[in-house]
Design an enzyme around this catalytic site. Structure first.
Site, short mmCIF file in Angstrom:
data_model
loop_
_atom_site.label_atom_id
_atom_site.label_comp_id
_atom_site.label_asym_id
_atom_site.label_seq_id
_atom_site.Cartn_x
_atom_site.Cartn_y
_atom_site.Cartn_z
N ASP A 191 41.97 42.24 37.44
CA ASP A 191 42.96 41.43 38.13
C ASP A 191 44.30 41.48 37.43
OD1 ASP A 191 41.06 40.52 39.99
OD2 ASP A 191 40.41 38.90 38.67
N ARG A 222 37.55 47.29 38.81
CA ARG A 222 38.93 46.85 39.00
C ARG A 222 39.19 45.57 38.20
NH1 ARG A 222 39.32 46.71 45.44
NH2 ARG A 222 37.29 45.74 45.08
N ARG A 275 36.03 34.92 34.16
CA ARG A 275 36.99 33.83 33.96
C ARG A 275 36.46 32.50 34.46
NH1 ARG A 275 42.09 36.12 36.83
NH2 ARG A 275 42.91 34.03 36.35
#
Length: 257
Positions: free
Chosen positions: A53, A51, A198
């Site tokens: 974001d 998945r 990130r």
């Protein structure tokens, strides 16, 4: 029949991958399932390799789905793409055994983070790249990043909202390079934690800007404390390049180990 799809998308207009209910905000999964269900003339649900974001893109996300509808791969590819918004397309479709799982059959995932490093913010491709005005030493970032290689506890680089049962991941490759005004970070691991890439990038930027020494990354990894690490880098610079699978599944070369 079970099918695997390679899906490309610009995540800028979506609230991430995961469908959030019939009245929820737009997501890539919801758009894809609507298009598939239309082509199949039956309800279709998909499972993805990983998945993403809100605001994160994918060059080749892999999903699988089951259907009793008789359609050839070309019909799935073109028919579904024709029913998707312009920011999403199906690149390929391959029939796979029922034992195949886009998520659990994958042996690795690969991401790239790209940013423009100059005084002035970018106008062109700004939806696909982040921006850092501080001068960055990409070579120092690369050296510092090598401390993350191997199987480690990445608690220092996971969000507090991460639902994974543990923080151990095998980081197989990480590299930082400069191409003109652009700095690119590519990373490959068996799997990733929520915001892991990130958060790693955000900490490497502190090293690249000279705010922290190169050995700070190793210290963060050992300390396992997210509050001591750098900020989370913006989402638009991140692209999920691809998952990688063993060759026995017969998937295209770009997603095969």
């Amino acid at each position: 029949m079970r099918y695997a799809l390679g899906v490309e998308y610009d995540g800028g207009g979506f609230q991430g991958w995961q469908a959030l209910g019939p009245s929820g905000p737009p997501t890539v999964q919801a758009a894809l399932e609507r298009a598939l269900s239309s082509v199949a003339d039956q309800a279709i649900t998909v499972t993805c390799a990983g998945r993403t974001d809100a605001g994160v893109h994918a060059e080749c996300q892999v999903v699988h789905f089951d259907s009793t509808a008789e359609r050839d791969p070309r019909a799935w590819t073109l028919g579904v793409t024709g029913r998707l918004p312009p920011a999403v397309c199906v690149r390929w479709c391959v029939p796979v055994p029922l034992e195949f799982s886009a998520r659990f059959s994958a042996r690795a995932r690969r991401y790239r983070y790209r940013l423009v490093n100059r005084q002035v913010r970018p106008a062109l491709y700004r939806q696909l790249m982040a921006w850092e005005r501080r001068p960055l030493d990409a070579e120092a970032m690369h050296r510092a990043a090598q401390a993350l290689l191997g199987e480690n506890d990445f608690s220092a680089f996971r969000t507090v909202h991460c639902q994974a049962p543990h923080a151990r991941r095998d980081l197989q490759e990480i590299g930082v390079r400069r191409v003109g005004e652009t700095v690119e970070i590519e990373v490959q691991a068996n799997a990733f934690l929520h915001h892991m890439v990130r958060n790693i990038v955000g900490s490497l930027l502190e090293v690249g800007a000279g705010a922290q020494p190169e050995d700070w990354i190793a210290q963060l990894l050992a300390g396992r404390d997210r509050t001591l690490a750098g900020p989370t880098a913006p989402p638009q610079g991140l692209v999920f390049l691809r998952p990688l699978y063993p060759p026995e599944w017969g998937l295209p070369a770009e997603v095969t180990l």
